[in-house]
Write a protein that holds these residues in place. Sequence first.
Motif, PDB file in Angstrom:
ATOM      1  N   GLN A   1      81.741  50.328  79.077  1.00  0.00           N
ATOM      2  CA  GLN A   1      81.109  49.023  79.030  1.00  0.00           C
ATOM      3  C   GLN A   1      81.262  48.235  80.321  1.00  0.00           C
ATOM      4  N   GLY A   2      82.477  48.233  80.831  1.00  0.00           N
ATOM      5  CA  GLY A   2      82.728  47.411  82.010  1.00  0.00           C
ATOM      6  C   GLY A   2      82.609  45.950  81.655  1.00  0.00           C
ATOM      7  N   GLU A   3      82.581  45.132  82.671  1.00  0.00           N
ATOM      8  CA  GLU A   3      82.479  43.698  82.427  1.00  0.00           C
ATOM      9  C   GLU A   3      81.018  43.349  82.176  1.00  0.00           C
ATOM     10  N   THR A   4      80.681  43.093  80.934  1.00  0.00           N
ATOM     11  CA  THR A   4      79.299  42.769  80.625  1.00  0.00           C
ATOM     12  C   THR A   4      78.955  41.409  81.224  1.00  0.00           C
ATOM     13  N   ALA A   5      77.693  41.275  81.569  1.00  0.00           N
ATOM     14  CA  ALA A   5      77.256  40.027  82.185  1.00  0.00           C
ATOM     15  C   ALA A   5      77.449  38.881  81.202  1.00  0.00           C
ATOM     16  N   GLN A   6      78.082  37.836  81.675  1.00  0.00           N
ATOM     17  CA  GLN A   6      78.301  36.681  80.816  1.00  0.00           C
ATOM     18  C   GLN A   6      78.047  35.429  81.611  1.00  0.00           C
ATOM     19  N   PRO A   7      77.715  34.358  80.917  1.00  0.00           N
ATOM     20  CA  PRO A   7      77.560  33.106  81.652  1.00  0.00           C
ATOM     21  C   PRO A   7      78.898  32.700  82.271  1.00  0.00           C
TER      22      PRO A   7
END
Lengths: 445, 299
Positions: free
Chosen positions: A66-72
Amino acid sequence: MLRPALMVAALAAALPAYADTDLDALRAEIQEMKTSYEARIQALESRLQAAESNTAVTLPAIATPQGETAQPARNAFNPEISFILQGGYAHLKDLPERHITGFLPDGTPEETTRGFSANESELVLSASIDPYFRGYLNAVLNDGSIGVEEAWFQTLALGRGLTLKGGRFRSGMGYQNEQHPHAWDFATNNLMYEALFGEGYGNDGLQLNWVAPTELFTELGAEIGRGANFPGTDRNQNGIGSYTLYGHVGGDVGNSHSWRGGVSYLSARATDRSGSFMDFADISVDTSFTGDSQTWLADFVWKWAPRGNASVNNFKFAAELFRREEDGSLNCTGGMCGAGSPGTYQTTQYGGYAQGVYQFMPRWRTGYRYDLLDPGSRDYGINNAYLPRSNYRPTRHALMVDYSPSEFSRLRLQYTKDRASEGQDENQWYVQYIYSLGSHGAHAF
Amino acid sequence: MKPLHLLALLFTAVPGLAHAALNIFACEPEWGALATELGGDAVRVYAATTAFQDPHRIEARPSLIAQMRRADLAVCTGAELEIGWLPILLRQSGNAAIQPGKPGYFEAARQVAMLDKPAVLDRAQGDVHAAGNPHIQTDPRNIARVAQALSARLIEIDPDHATLYRTRLADFNTRWNAAMARWQIQAAPLKGMNIVVQHQAFPYMENWLGLKRVAVLEPKPGVEPTLGHLAEVAAQLKAAPAKAVLRAAYQSARPAEWLANHAGLSVVVLPFTVGGSDRAQDLFGLFDDSLAQLLKAVQ
């Protein structure tokens, strides 16, 4: 996939700006987009679920890197902005001035607005400046003026438990000192802080704070600064105007109790610090103090919440004590002092407060505070002949109930029995609102 | 200036108090339990909260600042769950290693796909989180994803124990996959069950098990249930009945019980996190017990 979603968000954000006629059309459009996307998402979800149930045993989700999923961004606002609205109604006696008998006033006249008023509004901005510093601004907006209460930077990356703060800041001494009025548990300040600092002690300077690497919370701090604020004065000179030392320890007792206690020391100097006293003829005379002011504080806070869960019931006890020594000269003018009467001024004064605040059901709290000051020993030299040295002990009782519909709003009713000045016995009533708009601030212990 | 001398002495006299084990500050018990699974003896875990505390509302207590001061790694949920207290701990600790952006700061919510992201951020909607619903630990697939990333982070911070962390992750994965397969089978009767929740604390579990949420007892997220709203929910349930009302162990018992009495459905108290019930003493027990409680409602 992302673009329409963004568009929806952007449109939604822009909505309030549109006139009413456009509003409904846009709403309908967005609703349509939403439903169509929801339908598509649901379809995708059901396909996903079907796929998952087919392969549940052999294909757990671990396989997907997954890794760091894009987040605000971590906060919706950068900088974090919050705005505090305060105001209310005060039912007070019509007194020209409010003195604390036996104590030199801080120079700013005590707030005596009767009836309705929108008190000072606070604007708070804060953000990480870069990986090394954080910045904070607290400005107070009044009619025709903006006051900078705090404006400082703070290090983030010093490590070893060290934090350096610089700029204009509230001193870390005592317990209530760092709190702004919206964070107080009562509508009015306690008598001790009123007598010592007016509101709270702030300084332009530097603060070094160190937290020890121990299980028992231990912090030591030292501050140096301009020392322009009461009990000191601005003396237009190089060097250090005042300094502060403080230490706190704290910890938990079981799951339900936590506490913190500490001692602090403030050393300040004053030159021609103006104030006023009543002379023997009960006429107000102007005073001017030059000398050293040393203040010791002791503070203790204890909080209780069943199993550490404060949402239904909780209790907070706080108490602080002080001793202040002032040594120098006092010149008084007017009244019996005539054109000017220079004398010595040596005082050692004491006082403190104790308060308890209990949340008896969700949203509702009640609290009681007792204030007591002791004018202690005073010697005005030759001015002893003009200025009375009454042994009157100023006291105040405050009883409050507050209701907080959410974390961001609070309404309060308070009754105060004010005997701060000799011969006065005043019943005061306050109704207060405190609203906090914008980003979610975190409150210290 | 004697006090300053004393201060200087203290600064130098207390060295780093070096520990062999990696100090981990876990904001919530589930991440503490996961860190223990993955780190074993190489880590020393401090869980900042318990299953009986509301993770949204924690006091920034002195004891927590002292623990954060000593931490080599902070493992938190993120997604604004701890926004009311964690920033104070980070700032006041004077610990450079665990500041956001450093390897010593780990947010679990960044490892998973978030649900319930609000389209509009407005406080009139209650305590909504911009990043989505932060209660990600109620779906074991999320735990697996976080485990992967957390293990990688442990190796990054403490490369000396890399082999140990790898072995323990592989072992955990094997056991966790087997458990998930078991739970999948056990949970079959729960699929499509209508539920009411006290707080929107279970969207990930609902998604995992195929539960259907028909009502929420809080009128808005983070706003305590009112009697008026409970009555509305009870009336609504007459038209569309539900099997059970779910609440987390830390939440007040009264709203769910009120509804259970007035709408004739059973209350399911879920441990919500490790330590929330006698059986939920580790992550495996957490899901074993959660499923057992839910299955009681179906019978």
